[in-house]
Design an enzyme around this catalytic site. Structure first.
Site, PDB file in Angstrom:
ATOM      1  N   LYS A  13      48.700  95.794 -43.979  1.00 34.66           N
ATOM      2  CA  LYS A  13      48.223  96.693 -43.117  1.00 34.66           C
ATOM      3  C   LYS A  13      47.995  98.063 -43.804  1.00 34.66           C
ATOM      4  O   LYS A  13      46.968  98.931 -43.824  1.00 34.66           O
ATOM      5  CB  LYS A  13      49.227  97.087 -41.854  1.00 34.66           C
ATOM      6  CG  LYS A  13      49.275  95.787 -41.049  1.00 34.66           C
ATOM      7  CD  LYS A  13      50.094  96.055 -39.620  1.00 34.66           C
ATOM      8  CE  LYS A  13      51.238  96.444 -39.969  1.00 34.66           C
ATOM      9  NZ  LYS A  13      52.351  95.130 -40.647  1.00 34.66           N
ATOM     10  N   ARG A  88      53.207  98.146 -31.279  1.00 31.46           N
ATOM     11  CA  ARG A  88      54.161  97.265 -31.658  1.00 31.46           C
ATOM     12  C   ARG A  88      54.660  96.197 -30.826  1.00 31.46           C
ATOM     13  O   ARG A  88      55.323  95.367 -30.761  1.00 31.46           O
ATOM     14  CB  ARG A  88      55.187  98.015 -32.389  1.00 31.46           C
ATOM     15  CG  ARG A  88      56.081  97.394 -33.293  1.00 31.46           C
ATOM     16  CD  ARG A  88      55.226  97.092 -34.665  1.00 31.46           C
ATOM     17  NE  ARG A  88      56.134  97.055 -35.478  1.00 31.46           N
ATOM     18  CZ  ARG A  88      56.122  97.769 -36.793  1.00 31.46           C
ATOM     19  NH1 ARG A  88      54.873  99.030 -36.857  1.00 31.46           N
ATOM     20  NH2 ARG A  88      56.634  97.713 -37.654  1.00 31.46           N
ATOM     21  N   ARG A 127      57.084  95.270 -53.426  1.00 28.27           N
ATOM     22  CA  ARG A 127      56.316  96.523 -53.012  1.00 28.27           C
ATOM     23  C   ARG A 127      56.890  97.461 -53.612  1.00 28.27           C
ATOM     24  O   ARG A 127      58.305  97.815 -53.497  1.00 28.27           O
ATOM     25  CB  ARG A 127      56.218  96.613 -51.631  1.00 28.27           C
ATOM     26  CG  ARG A 127      55.745  97.818 -51.196  1.00 28.27           C
ATOM     27  CD  ARG A 127      55.567  98.003 -49.606  1.00 28.27           C
ATOM     28  NE  ARG A 127      56.391  97.632 -48.768  1.00 28.27           N
ATOM     29  CZ  ARG A 127      56.489  97.427 -47.251  1.00 28.27           C
ATOM     30  NH1 ARG A 127      55.188  97.438 -46.836  1.00 28.27           N
ATOM     31  NH2 ARG A 127      57.325  96.956 -46.587  1.00 28.27           N
ATOM     32  N   ARG A 159      61.235 100.618 -50.520  1.00 23.55           N
ATOM     33  CA  ARG A 159      61.576 100.814 -49.112  1.00 23.55           C
ATOM     34  C   ARG A 159      62.990 100.123 -48.941  1.00 23.55           C
ATOM     35  O   ARG A 159      63.515  99.090 -49.365  1.00 23.55           O
ATOM     36  CB  ARG A 159      60.629 100.494 -48.311  1.00 23.55           C
ATOM     37  CG  ARG A 159      59.475 101.297 -47.874  1.00 23.55           C
ATOM     38  CD  ARG A 159      58.379 101.069 -47.190  1.00 23.55           C
ATOM     39  NE  ARG A 159      58.669 100.144 -46.015  1.00 23.55           N
ATOM     40  CZ  ARG A 159      57.917  99.964 -45.116  1.00 23.55           C
ATOM     41  NH1 ARG A 159      56.546 100.258 -45.266  1.00 23.55           N
ATOM     42  NH2 ARG A 159      58.065  99.208 -44.034  1.00 23.55           N
ATOM     43  N   ARG A 170      62.835  91.779 -39.511  1.00 22.03           N
ATOM     44  CA  ARG A 170      61.498  92.263 -39.364  1.00 22.03           C
ATOM     45  C   ARG A 170      60.596  91.137 -38.895  1.00 22.03           C
ATOM     46  O   ARG A 170      59.745  91.349 -38.051  1.00 22.03           O
ATOM     47  CB  ARG A 170      61.073  93.013 -40.224  1.00 22.03           C
ATOM     48  CG  ARG A 170      61.897  94.498 -40.460  1.00 22.03           C
ATOM     49  CD  ARG A 170      61.412  95.348 -41.869  1.00 22.03           C
ATOM     50  NE  ARG A 170      60.259  95.521 -41.987  1.00 22.03           N
ATOM     51  CZ  ARG A 170      59.684  95.569 -43.368  1.00 22.03           C
ATOM     52  NH1 ARG A 170      60.456  95.460 -44.408  1.00 22.03           N
ATOM     53  NH2 ARG A 170      58.535  95.884 -43.424  1.00 22.03           N
TER      54      ARG A 170
HETATM   55  P1  AP5 Z   1      51.682  96.680 -47.370  1.00 19.30           P
HETATM   56  O1  AP5 Z   1      50.117  97.283 -47.090  1.00 19.30           O
HETATM   57  O2  AP5 Z   1      52.696  97.821 -47.372  1.00 19.30           O
HETATM   58  O3  AP5 Z   1      52.029  95.896 -46.058  1.00 19.30           O
HETATM   59  P2  AP5 Z   1      52.087  96.315 -44.450  1.00 19.30           P
HETATM   60  O4  AP5 Z   1      51.311  95.298 -43.605  1.00 19.30           O
HETATM   61  O5  AP5 Z   1      51.799  97.467 -44.062  1.00 19.30           O
HETATM   62  O6  AP5 Z   1      53.655  96.209 -44.207  1.00 19.30           O
HETATM   63  P3  AP5 Z   1      55.179  96.868 -43.670  1.00 19.30           P
HETATM   64  O7  AP5 Z   1      56.084  96.398 -44.391  1.00 19.30           O
HETATM   65  O8  AP5 Z   1      54.522  98.326 -44.138  1.00 19.30           O
HETATM   66  O9  AP5 Z   1      54.616  96.690 -42.198  1.00 19.30           O
HETATM   67  P4  AP5 Z   1      55.542  96.839 -41.105  1.00 19.30           P
HETATM   68  O10 AP5 Z   1      54.794  96.761 -39.876  1.00 19.30           O
HETATM   69  O11 AP5 Z   1      56.970  96.188 -41.215  1.00 19.30           O
HETATM   70  O12 AP5 Z   1      56.174  98.338 -41.757  1.00 19.30           O
HETATM   71  P5  AP5 Z   1      55.822  99.903 -40.785  1.00 19.30           P
HETATM   72  O13 AP5 Z   1      55.960 101.009 -41.748  1.00 19.30           O
HETATM   73  O14 AP5 Z   1      54.653  99.996 -39.727  1.00 19.30           O
HETATM   74  O15 AP5 Z   1      51.595  95.439 -48.508  1.00 19.30           O
HETATM   75  C1  AP5 Z   1      52.823  95.028 -48.649  1.00 19.30           C
HETATM   76  C2  AP5 Z   1      52.862  94.553 -50.062  1.00 19.30           C
HETATM   77  O16 AP5 Z   1      51.862  93.655 -50.487  1.00 19.30           O
HETATM   78  C3  AP5 Z   1      52.366  95.924 -51.057  1.00 19.30           C
HETATM   79  O17 AP5 Z   1      53.426  95.729 -52.302  1.00 19.30           O
HETATM   80  C4  AP5 Z   1      51.206  95.617 -51.378  1.00 19.30           C
HETATM   81  O18 AP5 Z   1      50.511  96.258 -52.794  1.00 19.30           O
HETATM   82  C5  AP5 Z   1      51.113  94.140 -51.464  1.00 19.30           C
HETATM   83  N1  AP5 Z   1      49.708  93.758 -51.076  1.00 19.30           N
HETATM   84  C6  AP5 Z   1      49.039  94.005 -49.965  1.00 19.30           C
HETATM   85  N2  AP5 Z   1      47.999  93.339 -49.826  1.00 19.30           N
HETATM   86  C7  AP5 Z   1      47.810  92.516 -50.883  1.00 19.30           C
HETATM   87  C8  AP5 Z   1      46.949  91.501 -51.373  1.00 19.30           C
HETATM   88  N3  AP5 Z   1      45.431  91.266 -50.697  1.00 19.30           N
HETATM   89  N4  AP5 Z   1      47.215  90.557 -52.252  1.00 19.30           N
HETATM   90  C9  AP5 Z   1      48.373  90.995 -53.147  1.00 19.30           C
HETATM   91  N5  AP5 Z   1      49.165  91.906 -52.630  1.00 19.30           N
HETATM   92  C10 AP5 Z   1      48.818  92.439 -51.635  1.00 19.30           C
HETATM   93  O19 AP5 Z   1      57.436  99.932 -39.910  1.00 19.30           O
HETATM   94  C11 AP5 Z   1      58.665 100.124 -40.538  1.00 19.30           C
HETATM   95  C12 AP5 Z   1      59.690 100.237 -39.542  1.00 19.30           C
HETATM   96  O20 AP5 Z   1      59.415 101.529 -38.714  1.00 19.30           O
HETATM   97  C13 AP5 Z   1      59.812  99.360 -38.205  1.00 19.30           C
HETATM   98  O21 AP5 Z   1      60.676  98.261 -38.700  1.00 19.30           O
HETATM   99  C14 AP5 Z   1      60.399 100.061 -37.050  1.00 19.30           C
HETATM  100  O22 AP5 Z   1      61.721 100.206 -37.088  1.00 19.30           O
HETATM  101  C15 AP5 Z   1      59.726 101.456 -37.263  1.00 19.30           C
HETATM  102  N6  AP5 Z   1      58.519 101.333 -36.747  1.00 19.30           N
HETATM  103  C16 AP5 Z   1      56.978 101.624 -36.780  1.00 19.30           C
HETATM  104  N7  AP5 Z   1      56.131 101.679 -35.895  1.00 19.30           N
HETATM  105  C17 AP5 Z   1      56.852 101.382 -34.942  1.00 19.30           C
HETATM  106  C18 AP5 Z   1      56.588 101.340 -33.384  1.00 19.30           C
HETATM  107  N8  AP5 Z   1      54.994 101.368 -33.160  1.00 19.30           N
HETATM  108  N9  AP5 Z   1      57.471 101.132 -32.393  1.00 19.30           N
HETATM  109  C19 AP5 Z   1      58.855 101.117 -32.929  1.00 19.30           C
HETATM  110  N10 AP5 Z   1      59.240 101.164 -34.152  1.00 19.30           N
HETATM  111  C20 AP5 Z   1      58.316 101.136 -35.185  1.00 19.30           C
END
Ligand code: AP5
Length: 216
Positions: A13, A88, A127, A159, A170
């Site tokens: 994402k 979420r 990552r 991270r 997660r």
């Molecule tokens: P990446 O693009 O970083 O993946 P992502 O889907 O963004 O994964 P996240 O871990 O950031 O999502 P998340 O939803 O768990 O975390 P968030 O920050 O929202 O890609 C991952 C890796 O793969 C990278 O190394 C990239 O280079 C590689 N990659 C990507 N595409 C590729 C491809 N096509 N081929 C090969 N490699 C590839 O949330 C974190 C925390 O914040 C949550 O756990 C929660 O505690 C809190 N939080 C955030 N939002 C909320 C909310 N709305 N409500 C409550 N708590 C929240």
């Protein structure tokens, strides 16, 4: 364009958000990034969010919703935005709908990045994120031999919530609380699914193709 990206942790994402938002000239609003900026800034919000993030749990809705409301009220989000990581769960989706209605607008599309669990575990394990510009890299797929960002020269970090046990939690939280959003938005008839396996550029191409009919 008012767009939401949904998909499991590691689906790509954040990676796709940076390219899609730039292609569409809209701000990328990532709740995860906002929480992480608060954690590194040592704010009260950061201290509270860190407790939940380190466990792999969601930050309480009232905190997250107030933060999103403030961000969506800023001028640059008036004509469009890409939300990454929000909503979420179904209660957040319902509140977002009401909040946008108060602003006299509605979501145009929810883009679901579809990828299997083995792949997301592989992606999260390798990552690395740039501490300066926020660009996301992968040690294997981007062949990163050093911890330096090729985009800005900043240092890369891993991270805290990418530890194996936190990743497992997660993924559980995603299945329990976030996956129901897929049927929620399918019923609203604004869900578009994209196969998120394969190279990053290929996924961006598929995403832009899927969004094309919705671009005004
Ligand atoms: P990446 O693009 O970083 O993946 P992502 O889907 O963004 O994964 P996240 O871990 O950031 O999502 P998340 O939803 O768990 O975390 P968030 O920050 O929202 O890609 C991952 C890796 O793969 C990278 O190394 C990239 O280079 C590689 N990659 C990507 N595409 C590729 C491809 N096509 N081929 C090969 N490699 C590839 O949330 C974190 C925390 O914040 C949550 O756990 C929660 O505690 C809190 N939080 C955030 N939002 C909320 C909310 N709305 N409500 C409550 N708590 C929240």
């Amino acid at each position: 364009m008012r767009l939401v990206l949904v998909g499991p942790p590691g689906a790509g994402k954040g990676t796709q958000a940076q390219f899609i938002a730039s292609n569409l000239s809209i701000p990328k609003i990532s709740t995860g990034d906002i929480f992480r900026a608060n954690v590194s800034g040592g704010t009260e919000l950061g201290k509270l969010a860190k407790e939940y993030m380190d466990r792999g749990d969601l930050v309480p809705d009232e905190v997250t919703i107030a933060m999103v409301r403030d961000r969506l009220s800023e001028d640059d989000a008036r004509d469009g935005f890409l939300l990454d990581g929000f909503p979420r769960n179904v209660p957040q989706a319902e509140i977002l709908k009401k909040m946008l209605a108060e602003f006299g607008v509605a979501l145009d599309v929810v883009l679901e990045l579809v990828v299997d669990e083995d792949e997301v575990v592989r992606r999260l394990a390798g990552r690395r994120t740039c501490g300066r510009c926020g660009r996301i890299w992968h040690v294997d797929f981007d062949d990163k031999k050093d911890d330096i960002c090729d985009a800005c020269g900043g240092s890369l970090y891993q991270r805290d919530d990418d530890k194996e046990e936190t990743v497992r939690r997660r993924l559980e939280v995603y299945q329990e609380q976030t996956a129901p959003l897929v049927s929620f938005y399918a019923e609203e008839k604004i869900l578009v699914g994209v196969d998120a396996a394969g190279p990053v550029e290929e996924v961006t191409r598929r995403a832009m193709e899927a969004l094309a009919p919705h671009v005004g």
